[in-house]
Design a protein around this motif. Structure first.
Motif, mmCIF file in Angstrom:
data_model
loop_
_atom_site.group_PDB
_atom_site.id
_atom_site.type_symbol
_atom_site.label_atom_id
_atom_site.label_comp_id
_atom_site.label_asym_id
_atom_site.label_seq_id
_atom_site.Cartn_x
_atom_site.Cartn_y
_atom_site.Cartn_z
ATOM 1 N N PRO A 113 0.840 -1.198 0.000
ATOM 2 C CA PRO A 113 0.000 0.000 0.000
ATOM 3 C C PRO A 113 0.881 1.257 0.000
ATOM 4 N N LEU A 114 0.387 2.310 -0.621
ATOM 5 C CA LEU A 114 1.154 3.546 -0.740
ATOM 6 C C LEU A 114 1.567 4.091 0.635
ATOM 7 N N GLN A 115 0.683 4.002 1.610
ATOM 8 C CA GLN A 115 1.015 4.504 2.952
ATOM 9 C C GLN A 115 2.207 3.751 3.525
ATOM 10 N N LYS A 116 2.292 2.454 3.279
ATOM 11 C CA LYS A 116 3.413 1.655 3.771
ATOM 12 C C LYS A 116 4.715 2.092 3.090
ATOM 13 N N VAL A 117 4.656 2.357 1.796
ATOM 14 C CA VAL A 117 5.829 2.830 1.055
ATOM 15 C C VAL A 117 6.254 4.201 1.576
ATOM 16 N N ARG A 118 5.281 5.071 1.788
ATOM 17 C CA ARG A 118 5.571 6.414 2.304
ATOM 18 C C ARG A 118 6.194 6.339 3.689
ATOM 19 N N ASP A 119 5.660 5.469 4.544
ATOM 20 C CA ASP A 119 6.216 5.303 5.894
ATOM 21 C C ASP A 119 7.643 4.755 5.834
ATOM 22 N N ALA A 120 7.880 3.812 4.923
ATOM 23 C CA ALA A 120 9.228 3.256 4.765
ATOM 24 C C ALA A 120 10.198 4.337 4.296
ATOM 25 N N GLN A 121 9.733 5.217 3.411
ATOM 26 C CA GLN A 121 10.580 6.308 2.926
ATOM 27 C C GLN A 121 10.933 7.260 4.072
ATOM 28 N N ARG A 122 9.948 7.618 4.855
ATOM 29 C CA ARG A 122 10.192 8.516 5.996
ATOM 30 C C ARG A 122 11.169 7.880 6.985
ATOM 31 N N LYS A 123 10.941 6.607 7.283
ATOM 32 C CA LYS A 123 11.794 5.898 8.239
ATOM 33 C C LYS A 123 13.233 5.843 7.729
ATOM 34 N N TYR A 124 13.407 5.525 6.460
ATOM 35 C CA TYR A 124 14.742 5.437 5.884
ATOM 36 C C TYR A 124 15.426 6.808 5.896
ATOM 37 N N SER A 125 14.704 7.834 5.489
ATOM 38 C CA SER A 125 15.273 9.187 5.459
ATOM 39 C C SER A 125 15.684 9.635 6.855
ATOM 40 N N MET A 126 14.827 9.372 7.838
ATOM 41 C CA MET A 126 15.146 9.768 9.214
ATOM 42 C C MET A 126 16.360 8.993 9.729
ATOM 43 N N LYS A 127 16.469 7.731 9.353
ATOM 44 C CA LYS A 127 17.610 6.914 9.776
ATOM 45 C C LYS A 127 18.908 7.499 9.204
ATOM 46 N N ILE A 128 18.921 7.813 7.923
ATOM 47 C CA ILE A 128 20.113 8.369 7.276
ATOM 48 C C ILE A 128 20.465 9.725 7.882
ATOM 49 N N LEU A 129 19.465 10.600 8.003
ATOM 50 C CA LEU A 129 19.734 11.932 8.557
ATOM 51 C C LEU A 129 20.177 11.848 10.013
ATOM 52 N N GLY A 130 19.601 10.921 10.771
ATOM 53 C CA GLY A 130 20.009 10.738 12.162
ATOM 54 C C GLY A 130 21.451 10.260 12.267
ATOM 55 N N ALA A 131 21.823 9.318 11.393
ATOM 56 C CA ALA A 131 23.204 8.803 11.405
ATOM 57 C C ALA A 131 24.183 9.918 11.037
ATOM 58 N N LEU A 132 23.840 10.718 10.052
ATOM 59 C CA LEU A 132 24.730 11.817 9.651
ATOM 60 C C LEU A 132 24.844 12.871 10.755
ATOM 61 N N GLU A 133 23.723 13.177 11.374
ATOM 62 C CA GLU A 133 23.748 14.158 12.463
ATOM 63 C C GLU A 133 24.644 13.671 13.594
ATOM 64 N N GLU A 134 24.525 12.394 13.926
ATOM 65 C CA GLU A 134 25.343 11.808 14.981
ATOM 66 C C GLU A 134 26.837 11.855 14.605
ATOM 67 N N MET A 135 27.144 11.565 13.358
ATOM 68 C CA MET A 135 28.539 11.555 12.917
ATOM 69 C C MET A 135 29.157 12.955 12.888
ATOM 70 N N PHE A 136 28.359 13.934 12.573
ATOM 71 C CA PHE A 136 28.888 15.294 12.492
ATOM 72 C C PHE A 136 28.845 16.028 13.829
ATOM 73 N N ASP A 137 28.107 15.505 14.775
ATOM 74 C CA ASP A 137 27.945 16.186 16.055
ATOM 75 C C ASP A 137 29.288 16.433 16.752
ATOM 76 N N THR A 138 30.093 15.397 16.902
ATOM 77 C CA THR A 138 31.375 15.541 17.607
ATOM 78 C C THR A 138 32.332 16.483 16.885
ATOM 79 N N PRO A 139 32.579 16.300 15.595
ATOM 80 C CA PRO A 139 33.503 17.223 14.911
ATOM 81 C C PRO A 139 33.033 18.683 14.973
ATOM 82 N N LEU A 140 31.733 18.885 14.876
ATOM 83 C CA LEU A 140 31.235 20.261 14.947
ATOM 84 C C LEU A 140 31.395 20.834 16.353
ATOM 85 N N ARG A 141 31.127 20.015 17.366
ATOM 86 C CA ARG A 141 31.311 20.483 18.744
ATOM 87 C C ARG A 141 32.770 20.831 19.009
ATOM 88 N N GLU A 142 33.686 20.028 18.448
ATOM 89 C CA GLU A 142 35.109 20.316 18.602
ATOM 90 C C GLU A 142 35.477 21.667 17.993
#
Length: 152
Positions: A113-142
């Motif tokens: 169903p389209l809603q399931k695809v949309r939810d999967a897209q949101r989940k994947y995007s949030m996962k990628i953005l969360g991982a990048l934010e976590e990776m950049f957090d320390t270098p930026l704080r430094e």
């Protein structure tokens, strides 16, 4: 008597014509209503998807810019580059579903169903953005910075 029969037949014929006109108009109205409803739903879905995709792409662009600016300055660079490379080719869940559909026998494939695809897209995007934010957090704080401090 003959005059009454003529009036009856004329009235009956007029009623049949009227019913036919009403049925044609109702059918046309129904079709137009369905088409208008489809267009409205499609436009609303497009608008939502476009806004979400723009926000995600904007954030990814920000991280790509940071990765270029900070190239080689921290140990997670390879992992960051790998994640950003994956997003370069897109992570469209609809495209992934279509790819699976093309690789499967048509009869075996069950389109999600389209809603399931949309939810999967949101989940994947949030996962990628969360991982990048976590990776950049320390270098930026430094550097005494936060992602929100960085202006484009």
């Amino acid at each position: 008597m003959e005059h009454d029969d003529d009036v009856y037949h004329t009235t009956e014929l007029a009623q049949k014509n009227w019913n036919r006109v009403i049925n044609v108009a109702a059918t046309a109205g129904y079709r137009e209503g369905i088409e208008t409803g489809k267009q409205s739903v499609f436009q609303e879905g497009f608008d939502i998807g476009y806004e979400e995709a723009f926000q995600t792409a904007f954030a990814l662009g920000r991280y790509k810019g940071l990765a270029i600016a900070m190239a080689g300055s921290h140990q997670s660079q390879f992992h960051i580059d790998n994640i950003l490379e994956q997003t370069r080719h897109g992570a469209c869940q609809i495209c992934i579903a279509e790819s699976k559909k093309n690789r499967c026998d048509e009869e075996e494939f069950v389109e999600p169903p389209l809603q399931k695809v949309r939810d999967a897209q949101r989940k994947y995007s949030m996962k990628i953005l969360g991982a990048l934010e976590e990776m950049f957090d320390t270098p930026l704080r430094e550097l005494g910075r936060q992602l929100d401090d960085i202006r484009l």
